[in-house]
Design an enzyme around this catalytic site. Structure first.
Site, PDB file in Angstrom:
ATOM      1  N   ASP A  61       0.662  -1.145  -0.239  1.00  0.00           N
ATOM      2  CA  ASP A  61       0.016   0.284  -0.090  1.00  0.00           C
ATOM      3  C   ASP A  61       0.348   1.146  -0.343  1.00  0.00           C
ATOM      4  O   ASP A  61       1.037   1.933  -0.750  1.00  0.00           O
ATOM      5  CB  ASP A  61      -0.824   0.310   1.648  1.00  0.00           C
ATOM      6  N   ILE A  79      -5.242   2.583  -0.086  1.00  0.00           N
ATOM      7  CA  ILE A  79      -5.082   1.634  -1.714  1.00  0.00           C
ATOM      8  C   ILE A  79      -5.722   0.217  -1.125  1.00  0.00           C
ATOM      9  O   ILE A  79      -6.502  -0.603  -2.357  1.00  0.00           O
ATOM     10  CB  ILE A  79      -4.094   2.285  -1.800  1.00  0.00           C
ATOM     11  N   ASP A  80      -5.114  -0.619  -0.467  1.00  0.00           N
ATOM     12  CA  ASP A  80      -5.396  -1.617  -0.341  1.00  0.00           C
ATOM     13  C   ASP A  80      -7.412  -2.333   0.054  1.00  0.00           C
ATOM     14  O   ASP A  80      -7.459  -3.028  -0.894  1.00  0.00           O
ATOM     15  CB  ASP A  80      -4.968  -2.376   1.077  1.00  0.00           C
ATOM     16  N   VAL A  81      -7.457  -1.728   0.308  1.00  0.00           N
ATOM     17  CA  VAL A  81      -8.555  -2.146   0.895  1.00  0.00           C
ATOM     18  C   VAL A  81      -9.915  -0.839  -0.319  1.00  0.00           C
ATOM     19  O   VAL A  81     -10.705  -2.467  -0.789  1.00  0.00           O
ATOM     20  CB  VAL A  81      -9.381  -1.072   2.143  1.00  0.00           C
TER      21      VAL A  81
END
Length: 419
Positions: A140, A168-170
């Site tokens: 991320d 960004i991951d989520v």
């Protein structure tokens, strides 16, 4: 209700840490049977703490509720064979290996779709399945930097900053779930699945819809302006006598009302501050004139006055404040899970129809390999075959306890991850 919308679907989850587990958790929340496949040592996310819940990180619990746990060593013939059998019968496969790894294992889209043409195969990576960066790993923070997002965060003279939540991951996990749901409908119509190329880089670009569109229009790079919005003013945080509050008073007559509330009605007619665009251009002047006024009263006093004047505002809350937020309690967004070993675990829940979705029975994140025997049995493995796999240590029912990392170790472990 969405809780059973995906019942009957089986998802095989070969993902680690953030984006992939977010995607499969959402599918599990909506009723899909999600089988989380982990290596014998467990996925990397189990070891990324603090905080810890028993031997696993709290992070792992935040990404993996409602899943079944299967431990497989994909480097062994027996483990790889078991993975093939599961994936061959799945409706959905989600993986976050580096591009090419699943192909080399015989678990890529081409190999699996040859016998299962309806398969929806979602590949999540840092930069995508093709292109000059396809083989680069990334997490991320790396993508916040490389996508330009970090260039906008913070204040002008400060060191580079990032969003501390792995946004960004989520977001990539939500993008992946959206793509899978859309492909499900298309597969129902045409009878064919597809491979979905979902990656952190593209998701990070999409996350910057406004700022990148502005840059592409006028070539002006965004400036680090702290809490302020680059396209409207005032739309930023101001310091009161005892804390900070966020104020958005740039349209609908709110600027004029803000000037009245602050006791500076003459500013409403100041040509340098006549509309939102001129206030953006003269933001430093605007803050110089408004800042001393805000510091004359407490945050709660200003919030009451601003709300009475229909001016958008909110306290700049920390997590302690958030726990006392009346809307958080009313929304039902916090989900309480019961772990037979560790008691109650609270995590952010499903964000749509939250009160109803999070009120039902939800399964805590699986222990490492805890459902291995039941899963393999459901796929037709005989007791003798299952015993053979377990005895050969390809699948172990013993939970490993990660040792909390010393300073510097997390960075080394993170280098191995992608999502």
């Amino acid at each position: 209700m969405l809780s059973g919308a995906l019942s009957g679907l089986t998802v095989i989850d070969f993902t680690h840490i953030g984006a992939g587990p977010t995607c499969t958790m959402l599918l599990a929340d909506m009723g899909a049977k999600v089988i989380k496949v982990e290596p014998p040592e467990g996925e990397l996310g189990r070891k990324l703490g603090p905080a810890w819940i028993g031997s696993d990180s709290a992070l792992f619990h935040g990404f993996n509720r409602n899943k079944l746990g299967l431990k497989l060593d994909l480097k062994s013939p027996a483990g790889l064979d078991a993975a093939h059998r599961l994936a061959a019968e799945a409706g959905i496969v989600v993986e976050s290996m580096r591009p090419g790894v699943m192909d080399r294992l015989g678990l890529g889209y081409k190999a699996l779709s040859a016998s299962n043409p309806r398969l929806i195969y979602c590949s999540i990576s840092a930069y995508g399945q093709s292109g000059p960066y396809a083989q680069r790993p990334g997490v991320d923070g790396i993508l916040q930097a490389d996508s330009g997002l970090m260039s906008m965060i913070g204040t002008e003279d400060a060191e580079p900053s990032k969003v501390q939540a792995p946004v960004i991951d989520v977001f990539t996990g939500y993008v992946a779930a959206m793509g899978i749901l859309a492909q499900l409908r298309k597969t129902e119509e045409i009878g064919l699945g597809a491979q979905l190329d979902v990656n952190l880089f593209n998701s990070a670009i999409a996350l910057q819809q406004v700022s990148l569109t502005n840059y592409l229009a006028d070539g002006e790079a965004p400036k680090r302006i702290g809490s302020a919005a680059p396209y409207s003013a005032p739309n930023e945080a101001f310091e009161a006598a005892d804390g900070w509050l966020m104020v958005a008073a740039y349209n609908g007559g709110r600027w004029e009302r803000l000037c009245d509330v602050l006791g500076v009605p003459e500013l409403a007619a100041d040509p340098r501050l006549a509309d939102s665009s001129t206030r953006v251009a003269n933001r430093a002047l605007m803050r110089e004139l408004l800042g001393p006024r805000f510091r004359q009263k407490s945050r709660d006093e200003w919030l009451a006055l601003l709300q009475q004047a229909d001016i958008l505002c909110a306290p700049v809350s920390d997590y302690k404040d958030l726990m006392d937020h009346p809307q958080l309690a009313a929304s039902g967004m916090l989900l309480k899970l019961h772990d037979p070993q560790h008691g109650e675990i609270t995590v952010p829940g499903f964000p749509i129809n939250s009160a109803a979705m999070n009120a039902g029975n939800h399964k805590v994140a699986p222990g490492l390999g805890e459902d291995s025997r039941a899963i393999l049995s459901s796929y037709g493995f005989s007791e003798q075959a299952i015993d053979g796999v377990l005895e050969s240590n390809v699948i172990s029912m013993t939970k490993k306890i990660p040792v909390p990392m010393k300073s510097g170790e997390q960075g080394n472990r993170t280098k191995m991850a992608r999502d």
